[in-house]
Design a protein around this motif. Sequence first.
Motif, short mmCIF file in Angstrom:
data_model
loop_
_atom_site.label_atom_id
_atom_site.label_comp_id
_atom_site.label_asym_id
_atom_site.label_seq_id
_atom_site.Cartn_x
_atom_site.Cartn_y
_atom_site.Cartn_z
N ASN A 55 28.01 -73.57 33.84
CA ASN A 55 27.64 -73.47 34.94
C ASN A 55 27.17 -72.32 35.49
OD1 ASN A 55 27.28 -76.08 35.64
ND2 ASN A 55 29.60 -76.42 36.38
N LYS A 56 28.19 -71.06 35.12
CA LYS A 56 27.98 -69.61 35.41
C LYS A 56 27.06 -69.16 34.70
CE LYS A 56 32.37 -68.25 37.40
NZ LYS A 56 33.79 -67.39 37.16
N VAL A 57 26.95 -69.50 33.44
CA VAL A 57 25.97 -69.11 32.48
C VAL A 57 24.40 -69.39 32.95
CG1 VAL A 57 24.97 -69.28 30.13
CG2 VAL A 57 27.45 -69.10 30.64
N CYS A 58 24.25 -70.76 33.29
CA CYS A 58 23.08 -70.94 33.79
C CYS A 58 22.49 -70.21 34.99
CB CYS A 58 23.03 -72.66 34.25
SG CYS A 58 22.95 -73.71 32.93
N SER A 59 23.20 -69.79 36.19
CA SER A 59 22.80 -69.16 37.25
C SER A 59 22.60 -67.59 36.93
CB SER A 59 23.85 -69.59 38.38
OG SER A 59 25.46 -68.95 38.05
N LEU A 60 23.74 -67.21 36.14
CA LEU A 60 23.57 -65.63 35.91
C LEU A 60 22.38 -65.60 34.89
CD1 LEU A 60 27.47 -64.96 35.29
CD2 LEU A 60 25.96 -64.25 37.32
N TRP A 64 19.11 -63.19 35.63
CA TRP A 64 18.98 -62.07 34.60
C TRP A 64 17.57 -61.94 33.83
CZ3 TRP A 64 17.59 -60.21 29.72
CH2 TRP A 64 18.13 -58.92 29.50
N ILE A 65 17.14 -63.22 33.67
CA ILE A 65 15.86 -63.29 32.89
C ILE A 65 14.68 -63.06 34.06
CG2 ILE A 65 13.92 -65.04 32.16
CD1 ILE A 65 16.42 -66.32 30.88
N LYS A 66 14.87 -63.30 35.05
CA LYS A 66 13.94 -63.03 36.36
C LYS A 66 13.77 -61.74 36.58
CE LYS A 66 12.66 -64.21 40.98
NZ LYS A 66 13.01 -64.95 42.14
N GLU A 67 14.93 -60.93 36.62
CA GLU A 67 14.95 -59.52 36.91
C GLU A 67 14.75 -58.55 35.48
OE1 GLU A 67 18.80 -59.13 38.30
OE2 GLU A 67 18.54 -59.93 40.26
N ASN A 68 14.77 -59.12 34.53
CA ASN A 68 14.42 -58.35 33.17
C ASN A 68 13.38 -58.92 32.27
OD1 ASN A 68 16.98 -56.14 33.38
ND2 ASN A 68 17.63 -58.34 33.98
N PRO A 69 12.24 -59.14 32.82
CA PRO A 69 10.97 -59.88 32.09
C PRO A 69 10.59 -59.12 30.81
CG PRO A 69 10.33 -58.75 34.06
CD PRO A 69 11.69 -58.84 34.13
N ASN A 70 10.84 -57.84 30.82
CA ASN A 70 10.50 -56.78 29.53
C ASN A 70 11.61 -56.31 28.84
OD1 ASN A 70 7.45 -57.06 30.41
ND2 ASN A 70 8.05 -55.91 32.25
N GLU A 75 15.00 -62.41 24.30
CA GLU A 75 15.42 -63.32 23.67
C GLU A 75 16.46 -64.09 23.51
OE1 GLU A 75 14.47 -64.25 18.70
OE2 GLU A 75 13.80 -62.26 19.68
N VAL A 76 17.54 -63.18 23.53
CA VAL A 76 18.96 -63.60 23.58
C VAL A 76 19.06 -64.23 24.89
CG1 VAL A 76 21.33 -62.93 23.71
CG2 VAL A 76 19.69 -61.68 22.20
N ALA A 77 18.65 -63.80 26.08
CA ALA A 77 19.05 -64.40 27.10
C ALA A 77 18.17 -65.72 27.40
CB ALA A 77 18.41 -63.69 28.32
N LEU A 78 16.84 -65.99 26.77
CA LEU A 78 16.23 -67.30 26.90
C LEU A 78 17.02 -68.12 26.02
CD1 LEU A 78 12.44 -66.01 26.59
CD2 LEU A 78 13.65 -67.45 28.67
N LYS A 79 17.60 -67.84 24.81
CA LYS A 79 18.23 -68.80 24.06
C LYS A 79 19.58 -69.15 24.87
CE LYS A 79 20.58 -69.23 19.73
NZ LYS A 79 21.90 -69.65 20.49
#
Length: 313
Positions: A55-60, A64-70, A75-79
Amino acid sequence: MNNISGILKHFCILSVLMMVLMSGGCGKPSMNTNQDQMPEELTKIVDLYNEGKINKVCSLSKRWIKENPNSLYLEVALKTYADALYDKKHYYQSYLKYEDLLNQFGATSYFAYIINREMEISKLFLAGQKRTFWKFFRTSARLEGLKILDDIDSRWPGSKAAAMAIMLRADHFYERGKYFESEQEYQRITISYSQSCHFPRALYMLAESLKSQYQGCFYDDVCLDEAAVHYKQFLLRFPERAKDNAVEDTLAWIRLEKVKKEYEIADFYYRTGKTKQAVLYWQNVLEMAPESEYGQNAIRLIQDAEENCEQDS
Protein backbone atom coordinates in the motif's frame (compact mmCIF):
# COMPACT_ATOMS: atom_id res chain seq x y z
CA MET A 1 33.32 21.90 -56.11
CA ASN A 2 33.41 23.89 -52.85
CA ASN A 3 29.64 24.48 -53.11
CA ILE A 4 29.02 20.78 -53.68
CA SER A 5 31.27 19.89 -50.72
CA GLY A 6 29.38 22.34 -48.54
CA ILE A 7 26.02 20.94 -49.55
CA LEU A 8 27.21 17.39 -48.84
CA LYS A 9 28.56 18.46 -45.46
CA HIS A 10 25.25 20.03 -44.44
CA PHE A 11 23.37 16.98 -45.72
CA CYS A 12 25.50 14.66 -43.57
CA ILE A 13 24.93 16.82 -40.50
CA LEU A 14 21.18 16.84 -41.07
CA SER A 15 21.19 13.04 -41.58
CA VAL A 16 22.96 12.51 -38.27
CA LEU A 17 20.49 14.79 -36.50
CA MET A 18 17.56 12.93 -38.03
CA MET A 19 19.00 9.60 -36.90
CA VAL A 20 19.38 10.93 -33.36
CA LEU A 21 15.81 12.18 -33.32
CA MET A 22 14.42 8.95 -34.77
CA SER A 23 16.32 6.87 -32.21
CA GLY A 24 14.61 8.72 -29.37
CA GLY A 25 16.98 11.62 -28.85
CA CYS A 26 14.12 13.88 -27.79
CA GLY A 27 12.10 11.22 -26.00
CA LYS A 28 12.40 9.81 -22.49
CA PRO A 29 15.94 9.38 -21.15
CA SER A 30 17.39 5.90 -21.11
CA MET A 31 17.29 4.18 -17.76
CA ASN A 32 20.34 4.31 -15.53
CA THR A 33 20.59 0.71 -14.41
CA ASN A 34 23.02 1.42 -11.58
CA GLN A 35 20.56 1.26 -8.72
CA ASP A 36 23.30 2.14 -6.18
CA GLN A 37 22.97 5.70 -7.49
CA MET A 38 19.16 5.86 -7.33
CA PRO A 39 17.58 8.81 -5.56
CA GLU A 40 17.16 8.11 -1.87
CA GLU A 41 13.36 8.33 -2.00
CA LEU A 42 13.10 5.83 -4.86
CA THR A 43 15.51 3.47 -3.08
CA LYS A 44 13.21 3.65 -0.07
CA ILE A 45 10.20 2.78 -2.27
CA VAL A 46 12.00 -0.25 -3.73
CA ASP A 47 12.99 -1.39 -0.25
CA LEU A 48 9.38 -1.04 0.94
CA TYR A 49 8.26 -3.20 -1.97
CA ASN A 50 10.80 -5.87 -1.07
CA GLU A 51 9.45 -5.77 2.49
CA GLY A 52 5.92 -6.38 1.19
CA LYS A 53 4.52 -2.98 2.21
CA ILE A 54 2.46 -2.74 -0.98
CA ASN A 55 0.00 0.00 0.00
CA LYS A 56 2.80 2.42 0.85
CA VAL A 57 4.60 1.54 -2.36
CA CYS A 58 1.54 2.35 -4.45
CA SER A 59 1.01 5.80 -2.96
CA LEU A 60 4.70 6.76 -2.82
CA SER A 61 5.63 5.50 -6.29
CA LYS A 62 2.60 7.17 -7.88
CA ARG A 63 3.67 10.51 -6.37
CA TRP A 64 7.34 10.00 -7.26
CA ILE A 65 6.52 9.27 -10.92
CA LYS A 66 4.37 12.39 -11.13
CA GLU A 67 7.11 14.55 -9.62
CA ASN A 68 10.01 13.04 -11.60
CA PRO A 69 8.75 12.44 -15.18
CA ASN A 70 12.23 12.90 -16.69
CA SER A 71 14.25 10.93 -14.19
CA LEU A 72 16.86 8.46 -15.39
CA TYR A 73 15.25 6.01 -12.95
CA LEU A 74 11.68 6.41 -14.14
CA GLU A 75 11.79 2.86 -15.53
CA VAL A 76 12.47 1.42 -12.07
CA ALA A 77 9.68 3.49 -10.56
CA LEU A 78 7.14 2.43 -13.18
CA LYS A 79 7.99 -1.25 -12.77
CA THR A 80 7.82 -1.05 -9.00
CA TYR A 81 4.45 0.72 -9.15
CA ALA A 82 3.07 -1.80 -11.66
CA ASP A 83 4.31 -4.73 -9.58
CA ALA A 84 2.72 -3.30 -6.45
CA LEU A 85 -0.62 -2.85 -8.22
CA TYR A 86 -0.39 -6.44 -9.47
CA ASP A 87 0.28 -7.72 -5.97
CA LYS A 88 -2.76 -5.78 -4.76
CA LYS A 89 -4.79 -7.58 -7.46
CA HIS A 90 -5.51 -4.32 -9.23
CA TYR A 91 -4.75 -6.13 -12.45
CA TYR A 92 -6.07 -3.68 -15.00
CA GLN A 93 -4.34 -0.68 -13.41
CA SER A 94 -1.18 -2.79 -13.23
CA TYR A 95 -1.49 -3.64 -16.92
CA LEU A 96 -1.79 0.07 -17.79
CA LYS A 97 1.42 0.84 -15.91
CA TYR A 98 3.29 -1.99 -17.60
CA GLU A 99 2.06 -0.54 -20.89
CA ASP A 100 3.36 2.90 -19.87
CA LEU A 101 6.73 1.33 -19.25
CA LEU A 102 6.81 -0.44 -22.61
CA ASN A 103 5.62 2.66 -24.48
CA GLN A 104 8.19 4.93 -22.84
CA PHE A 105 11.09 2.49 -22.77
CA GLY A 106 10.73 0.21 -25.79
CA ALA A 107 14.16 -1.35 -25.22
CA THR A 108 13.62 -1.89 -21.52
CA SER A 109 15.60 -4.66 -19.87
CA TYR A 110 12.30 -5.68 -18.26
CA PHE A 111 10.68 -6.43 -21.63
CA ALA A 112 10.44 -10.23 -21.28
CA TYR A 113 9.38 -9.91 -17.65
CA ILE A 114 6.59 -7.48 -18.54
CA ILE A 115 5.36 -9.62 -21.43
CA ASN A 116 5.09 -12.62 -19.12
CA ARG A 117 3.35 -10.56 -16.45
CA GLU A 118 0.84 -9.22 -19.01
CA MET A 119 0.27 -12.79 -20.17
CA GLU A 120 -0.67 -13.73 -16.61
CA ILE A 121 -3.05 -10.78 -16.42
CA SER A 122 -4.72 -11.83 -19.67
CA LYS A 123 -5.16 -15.39 -18.34
CA LEU A 124 -6.88 -14.01 -15.25
CA PHE A 125 -9.19 -11.83 -17.36
CA LEU A 126 -10.11 -14.72 -19.66
CA ALA A 127 -10.76 -16.91 -16.64
CA GLY A 128 -13.36 -14.43 -15.40
CA GLN A 129 -11.39 -11.95 -13.28
CA LYS A 130 -13.28 -8.65 -13.44
CA ARG A 131 -11.83 -5.17 -13.71
CA THR A 132 -12.89 -2.20 -11.59
CA PHE A 133 -13.59 1.27 -12.92
CA TRP A 134 -14.66 4.43 -11.12
CA LYS A 135 -13.59 2.56 -7.93
CA PHE A 136 -17.00 0.94 -7.51
CA PHE A 137 -18.13 -0.79 -10.69
CA ARG A 138 -16.87 -4.22 -11.71
CA THR A 139 -17.24 -5.57 -15.21
CA SER A 140 -15.99 -8.39 -17.42
CA ALA A 141 -12.46 -7.95 -18.73
CA ARG A 142 -12.45 -10.76 -21.30
CA LEU A 143 -12.15 -8.33 -24.21
CA GLU A 144 -9.19 -6.69 -22.48
CA GLY A 145 -7.65 -10.12 -21.99
CA LEU A 146 -7.94 -10.87 -25.69
CA LYS A 147 -6.48 -7.47 -26.59
CA ILE A 148 -3.50 -8.04 -24.31
CA LEU A 149 -2.76 -11.32 -26.08
CA ASP A 150 -3.14 -9.66 -29.48
CA ASP A 151 -0.69 -6.93 -28.45
CA ILE A 152 1.85 -9.52 -27.24
CA ASP A 153 1.63 -11.26 -30.59
CA SER A 154 2.14 -7.93 -32.38
CA ARG A 155 5.00 -6.76 -30.17
CA TRP A 156 7.05 -9.95 -30.24
CA PRO A 157 6.13 -11.85 -33.43
CA GLY A 158 7.77 -15.22 -33.88
CA SER A 159 8.58 -15.56 -30.19
CA LYS A 160 7.55 -18.25 -27.72
CA ALA A 161 5.41 -15.63 -25.98
CA ALA A 162 3.60 -14.83 -29.24
CA ALA A 163 2.88 -18.51 -29.85
CA MET A 164 1.55 -18.87 -26.31
CA ALA A 165 -0.61 -15.76 -26.76
CA ILE A 166 -2.17 -17.16 -29.94
CA MET A 167 -2.81 -20.52 -28.25
CA LEU A 168 -4.50 -18.81 -25.31
CA ARG A 169 -6.76 -16.88 -27.67
CA ALA A 170 -7.55 -20.05 -29.61
CA ASP A 171 -8.37 -22.02 -26.45
CA HIS A 172 -10.58 -19.22 -25.19
CA PHE A 173 -12.58 -19.14 -28.41
CA TYR A 174 -12.89 -22.93 -28.49
CA GLU A 175 -14.07 -23.14 -24.88
CA ARG A 176 -16.73 -20.52 -25.59
CA GLY A 177 -18.00 -22.36 -28.67
CA LYS A 178 -16.57 -19.87 -31.18
CA TYR A 179 -15.18 -22.61 -33.40
CA PHE A 180 -14.56 -20.53 -36.52
CA GLU A 181 -12.43 -18.09 -34.52
CA SER A 182 -10.55 -20.90 -32.78
CA GLU A 183 -9.93 -22.54 -36.16
CA GLN A 184 -8.27 -19.34 -37.41
CA GLU A 185 -6.01 -19.06 -34.36
CA TYR A 186 -4.95 -22.73 -34.27
CA GLN A 187 -4.23 -22.54 -37.98
CA ARG A 188 -1.89 -19.61 -37.38
CA ILE A 189 0.16 -21.83 -35.08
CA THR A 190 0.31 -24.68 -37.60
CA ILE A 191 1.44 -22.29 -40.34
CA SER A 192 3.72 -19.81 -38.55
CA TYR A 193 4.93 -21.83 -35.56
CA SER A 194 5.44 -25.31 -36.98
CA GLN A 195 8.59 -25.77 -34.84
CA SER A 196 6.84 -24.65 -31.66
CA CYS A 197 6.04 -27.00 -28.80
CA HIS A 198 2.43 -25.91 -29.32
CA PHE A 199 2.28 -27.30 -32.85
CA PRO A 200 1.03 -30.86 -32.10
CA ARG A 201 -1.85 -29.68 -29.94
CA ALA A 202 -2.66 -26.84 -32.33
CA LEU A 203 -2.90 -29.32 -35.21
CA TYR A 204 -5.25 -31.55 -33.24
CA MET A 205 -7.37 -28.64 -32.00
CA LEU A 206 -7.55 -27.24 -35.54
CA ALA A 207 -9.20 -30.51 -36.58
CA GLU A 208 -11.46 -30.40 -33.52
CA SER A 209 -12.52 -26.83 -34.30
CA LEU A 210 -13.45 -27.79 -37.84
CA LYS A 211 -15.36 -30.88 -36.69
CA SER A 212 -17.23 -28.80 -34.13
CA GLN A 213 -18.51 -26.50 -36.88
CA TYR A 214 -20.50 -29.37 -38.38
CA GLN A 215 -24.20 -28.88 -37.66
CA GLY A 216 -25.59 -32.19 -38.91
CA CYS A 217 -26.31 -34.14 -42.07
CA PHE A 218 -28.75 -31.51 -43.37
CA TYR A 219 -25.96 -28.91 -43.51
CA ASP A 220 -22.72 -28.43 -45.42
CA ASP A 221 -20.10 -31.05 -44.53
CA VAL A 222 -17.01 -29.37 -46.04
CA CYS A 223 -15.75 -28.71 -42.52
CA LEU A 224 -15.74 -32.47 -41.90
CA ASP A 225 -13.60 -33.05 -45.00
CA GLU A 226 -11.12 -30.42 -43.83
CA ALA A 227 -11.14 -31.82 -40.30
CA ALA A 228 -10.39 -35.31 -41.65
CA VAL A 229 -7.33 -33.97 -43.51
CA HIS A 230 -5.87 -32.51 -40.30
CA TYR A 231 -6.76 -35.57 -38.21
CA LYS A 232 -4.88 -37.73 -40.72
CA GLN A 233 -1.87 -35.40 -40.55
CA PHE A 234 -1.95 -35.63 -36.77
CA LEU A 235 -2.24 -39.43 -36.95
CA LEU A 236 0.79 -39.70 -39.25
CA ARG A 237 3.01 -37.26 -37.38
CA PHE A 238 2.06 -38.02 -33.79
CA PRO A 239 0.72 -41.60 -33.67
CA GLU A 240 0.99 -41.98 -29.90
CA ARG A 241 -0.88 -38.75 -29.21
CA ALA A 242 -3.41 -39.71 -31.87
CA LYS A 243 -4.00 -42.99 -30.05
CA ASP A 244 -4.53 -41.16 -26.75
CA ASN A 245 -7.06 -38.88 -28.46
CA ALA A 246 -8.84 -41.75 -30.27
CA VAL A 247 -8.26 -40.06 -33.64
CA GLU A 248 -8.99 -43.25 -35.61
CA ASP A 249 -12.40 -43.48 -33.91
CA THR A 250 -13.07 -39.85 -34.82
CA LEU A 251 -12.14 -40.50 -38.46
CA ALA A 252 -14.48 -43.50 -38.45
CA TRP A 253 -17.24 -41.27 -37.06
CA ILE A 254 -16.63 -38.72 -39.83
CA ARG A 255 -16.82 -41.41 -42.51
CA LEU A 256 -20.09 -42.73 -41.03
CA GLU A 257 -21.49 -39.21 -40.77
CA LYS A 258 -20.83 -38.65 -44.46
CA VAL A 259 -22.54 -41.96 -45.21
CA LYS A 260 -25.49 -40.85 -43.13
CA LYS A 261 -25.64 -37.60 -45.12
CA GLU A 262 -25.80 -39.54 -48.41
CA TYR A 263 -28.48 -41.77 -46.93
CA GLU A 264 -30.60 -38.81 -45.79
CA ILE A 265 -30.34 -37.19 -49.24
CA ALA A 266 -31.49 -40.46 -50.83
CA ASP A 267 -34.39 -40.60 -48.40
CA PHE A 268 -35.39 -37.03 -49.29
CA TYR A 269 -35.42 -37.84 -53.01
CA TYR A 270 -37.38 -41.04 -52.42
CA ARG A 271 -40.01 -39.26 -50.32
CA THR A 272 -40.43 -36.59 -53.01
CA GLY A 273 -40.95 -39.19 -55.75
CA LYS A 274 -37.51 -38.92 -57.34
CA THR A 275 -36.63 -42.60 -57.12
CA LYS A 276 -33.84 -42.60 -59.73
CA GLN A 277 -31.94 -39.90 -57.82
CA ALA A 278 -32.56 -41.78 -54.59
CA VAL A 279 -31.08 -44.95 -56.04
CA LEU A 280 -27.91 -43.09 -57.05
CA TYR A 281 -27.38 -41.93 -53.47
CA TRP A 282 -28.18 -45.38 -52.02
CA GLN A 283 -25.53 -46.77 -54.35
CA ASN A 284 -23.07 -44.20 -52.96
CA VAL A 285 -23.96 -45.35 -49.46
CA LEU A 286 -23.37 -48.96 -50.46
CA GLU A 287 -19.95 -48.15 -51.92
CA MET A 288 -18.90 -46.06 -48.92
CA ALA A 289 -20.00 -48.41 -46.11
CA PRO A 290 -21.42 -51.74 -47.31
CA GLU A 291 -21.18 -53.38 -43.86
CA SER A 292 -22.86 -50.53 -41.98
CA GLU A 293 -26.54 -50.36 -41.07
CA TYR A 294 -26.95 -47.68 -43.74
CA GLY A 295 -25.30 -49.90 -46.34
CA GLN A 296 -27.51 -52.88 -45.52
CA ASN A 297 -30.62 -50.70 -45.67
CA ALA A 298 -29.44 -49.31 -49.01
CA ILE A 299 -29.28 -52.83 -50.49
CA ARG A 300 -32.85 -53.49 -49.49
CA LEU A 301 -34.12 -50.11 -50.69
CA ILE A 302 -32.38 -50.44 -54.06
CA GLN A 303 -33.97 -53.86 -54.52
CA ASP A 304 -37.39 -52.50 -53.57
CA ALA A 305 -36.99 -49.62 -56.00
CA GLU A 306 -35.97 -51.97 -58.81
CA GLU A 307 -38.93 -54.28 -58.12
CA ASN A 308 -41.32 -51.34 -58.16
CA CYS A 309 -39.89 -50.19 -61.48
CA GLU A 310 -40.39 -53.66 -62.93
CA GLN A 311 -44.02 -53.77 -61.71
CA ASP A 312 -44.70 -50.32 -63.16
CA SER A 313 -43.29 -51.36 -66.50
